[in-house]
Write an enzyme that holds these catalytic residues in place. Structure first.
Site, PDB file in Angstrom:
ATOM      1  N   GLY A  45      47.846   6.344  55.733  1.00  0.00           N
ATOM      2  CA  GLY A  45      48.443   7.607  56.137  1.00  0.00           C
ATOM      3  C   GLY A  45      49.948   7.556  56.300  1.00  0.00           C
ATOM      4  N   VAL A  46      50.494   8.571  56.970  1.00  0.00           N
ATOM      5  CA  VAL A  46      51.939   8.659  57.201  1.00  0.00           C
ATOM      6  C   VAL A  46      52.433   7.457  57.985  1.00  0.00           C
ATOM      7  CG1 VAL A  46      53.716   9.944  58.467  1.00  0.00           C
ATOM      8  CG2 VAL A  46      52.062  11.168  57.046  1.00  0.00           C
ATOM      9  N   LYS A  56      60.167   1.386  61.918  1.00  0.00           N
ATOM     10  CA  LYS A  56      60.432   0.272  62.833  1.00  0.00           C
ATOM     11  C   LYS A  56      60.988  -0.936  62.085  1.00  0.00           C
ATOM     12  CE  LYS A  56      58.927   3.157  65.675  1.00  0.00           C
ATOM     13  NZ  LYS A  56      58.814   4.281  64.762  1.00  0.00           N
ATOM     14  N   GLY A 183      68.029  17.887  64.846  1.00  0.00           N
ATOM     15  CA  GLY A 183      66.908  17.555  65.727  1.00  0.00           C
ATOM     16  C   GLY A 183      67.157  16.256  66.464  1.00  0.00           C
ATOM     17  N   ILE A 187      62.160  11.153  66.567  1.00  0.00           N
ATOM     18  CA  ILE A 187      62.353  10.724  65.186  1.00  0.00           C
ATOM     19  C   ILE A 187      63.836  10.759  64.826  1.00  0.00           C
ATOM     20  CG2 ILE A 187      61.843  11.221  62.762  1.00  0.00           C
ATOM     21  CD1 ILE A 187      59.173  12.385  63.650  1.00  0.00           C
ATOM     22  N   THR A 271      64.703  16.861  61.340  1.00  0.00           N
ATOM     23  CA  THR A 271      63.607  16.277  62.131  1.00  0.00           C
ATOM     24  C   THR A 271      63.356  17.168  63.343  1.00  0.00           C
ATOM     25  OG1 THR A 271      65.166  14.873  63.366  1.00  0.00           O
ATOM     26  CG2 THR A 271      64.161  13.923  61.405  1.00  0.00           C
ATOM     27  N   VAL A 272      62.829  18.352  63.092  1.00  0.00           N
ATOM     28  CA  VAL A 272      62.622  19.324  64.162  1.00  0.00           C
ATOM     29  C   VAL A 272      61.161  19.427  64.580  1.00  0.00           C
ATOM     30  CG1 VAL A 272      64.659  20.678  63.549  1.00  0.00           C
ATOM     31  CG2 VAL A 272      62.446  21.217  62.492  1.00  0.00           C
ATOM     32  N   HIS A 446      58.704 -16.901  84.555  1.00  0.00           N
ATOM     33  CA  HIS A 446      60.160 -16.835  84.661  1.00  0.00           C
ATOM     34  C   HIS A 446      60.801 -17.746  83.619  1.00  0.00           C
ATOM     35  CE1 HIS A 446      64.122 -16.563  86.518  1.00  0.00           C
ATOM     36  NE2 HIS A 446      64.201 -17.883  86.442  1.00  0.00           N
TER      37      HIS A 446
END
Length: 469
Positions: A45-46, A56, A183, A187, A271-272, A446
């Site tokens: 998919g997308v 990414k 936008g 995104i 990108t709205v 730590h």
């Protein structure tokens, strides 16, 4: 004319092979169902192909380039650091290919049949798949619709080689010298930050009073600071009016706080938001009701107005998130298998891969108060954490929201390096009904960023160690 049409009976048909559909298909197969997945474009998919994963990858490459150019404070400097963007895109494509091939392998391992083509309901329990001049019909016991969403095209900004959606921006063959982004949601901010890291001069036009309007102002502040440091110009209360394309670029006209301004660039990226892919599915023939904005009405198991048909992901109400779609896919697959599963969004995280990252889960302080809780909060800065300082990433903070009466963790918000990974601990805390004392008593290694969670819990309890009370 359609030739070669035939009908196959199957337990479950899944329409869409994105992170919602392929997860639903695998879970249904694990529960003993014979599953067929219909996908009109790309398995994954997308998200896997032109969204989450490639974006990414681009963000990671941008961060690496910035680190190589700006590590003088660590005593490290480099000259003539060069970006071969063709190789960046090639590397990004290899990641996509590896993941999509992995999904195909999982289909094979679970005996799931994958069918390429466009799905169309022709009855309440029959779907036709058109592929070229042929079509197939599948009569199902159950169907899960997971068709996702598409970028919204706004008036005056028709998609072209210069007017880009996020998909088009991710496929660029060059690093733009100048880019206008319409936008300032997640995104727009993610891709603006990544391209600015490569050296692009970016202008963001956001119609709201602030970028990332869904998040608290204090969470956004470090992101604004970093955008400014990268040379990104942000205009809020800015409404894009139109664009003129030239052979070498674009000229964008916008009304900014009541005044008309023009911005010249190589490209403009819009990108709205995204709209659900529920058109042209024949949902009326299946007896599936649509609500506002083309979203499908479902119950807590994902069931539509047709008892045999379920819907998940971006085509139902709620946040348009890949992990939400995957979660709903599991619920729907279990529901059609007779398991009493239903959705519970209390611990649904939201992440922005900005610089620095933003992540949240559960209730914010404002939301908790609105719901009637008496709250107690604790906040710890990244600047007081040894690991953050050693990474050169001291901007940001972690905030815990708890119920004052017993310390129950209601939610958490993080802005800082690796916030996307750190939020999982708080998702577990909200889901499991943990208290801030549980977090404080959990020994964190730590030096790690994870210690910030423990430190913030100590702040709520009133005995912080590494900041003054």
């Amino acid at each position: 004319m359609v030739v070669g049409e035939f009908t196959t009976e199957v337990d479950t048909v899944v329409i869409g092979a994105g992170p919602g559909g392929y997860v639903a298909a695998i879970r249904a197969a694990q529960l003993g169902q014979k599953v067929i997945v219909i996908e009109k474009q790309h398995v994954g998919g997308v998200c896997l192909n032109v969204g989450c994963i490639p974006s990414k990858a681009l963000i990671s490459a941008s961060h690496r380039f910035e680190q190589m150019n700006h590590s003088e404070s660590m005593g490290i400097s480099a000259e003539n650091v060069h970006v071969d963007f063709h190789k960046v895109q090639e590397w990004k494509g290899q990641i996509v290919d590896r993941l999509t091939s992995g999904v195909k392998g999982l289909f094979k391992a679970h005996n799931i049949e994958s069918v390429e083509g466009e799905a169309l309901f022709v009855d309440s329990d029959v779907v036709r798949v058109n592929h070229g001049y042929e079509s197939s019909r599948y009569k199902f016991n159950h169907c899960i619709i997971a068709t996702g969403s598409s970028p919204i095209e706004i008036p005056g900004f028709k998609w072209s080689s210069r007017v880009l959606s996020s998909t088009g921006a991710l496929a660029l063959k060059e690093i733009p010298k100048k880019l206008v982004v319409i936008g300032g949601g997640y995104i727009g901010i993610e891709l603006s930050s990544a391209l600015a890291g490569f050296g692009t001069e970016v202008v963001i036009l956001e119609g709201s009073p602030s970028i990332l309007p869904a998040f608290e102002k204090r969470l956004i502040a470090p992101v604004k600071k970093k955008l400014k440091a990268k040379g990104v110009s942000v205009f809020t209360k800015a409404l894009a009016k139109g664009v003129e394309e030239t052979a070498n670029g674009v000229s964008v006209t916008a009304e900014v706080k009541g005044k008309t301004q023009t911005f010249d660039a190589d490209y403009v990226m819009v990108t709205v938001g995204r709209r659900p892919n529920t058109k042209d599915l024949g949902l009326d023939l299946a007896g599936v009701e649509l609500g506002e904005r083309g979203l499908i009405h479902v119950d807590k198991q994902g069931k539509t107005s047709n008892d045999k048909v379920y819907a998940i992901g971006d085509i139902v109400s709620g946040m348009a998130l890949a992990h939400k779609a995957s979660y709903e896919g599991k619920i729907a697959a279990e529901a059609i298998s007779g398991i009493a599963s239903e959705v519970d969004y209390r611990a649904m995280p939201a992440v922005v891969f900005s610089d620095p990252e933003i992540a949240s889960v559960g209730l914010s302080e404002e939301e908790a108060v609105k719901e009637g809780y008496e709250v107690k909060t604790g906040q710890f800065p990244f600047a007081a954490n040894g690991r953050a300082l050693s990474l050169g990433e001291s901007d940001g903070f972690l905030k815990i929201v708890s119920r004052a009466s017993d310390g129950l963790v209601l939610g958490a918000q993080i802005v800082g390096v690796s916030a996307s990974d750190m939020i999982a601990e708080f998702g577990l805390a909200v889901e499991s009904g943990m208290t801030v004392e549980d977090l404080a008593l959990t020994i964190h290694a730590h030096p790690t960023l994870g210690e910030i969670a423990m430190e913030a819990a100590d702040v709520v309890l009133g005995h912080p160690i590494h900041i003054a009370k």
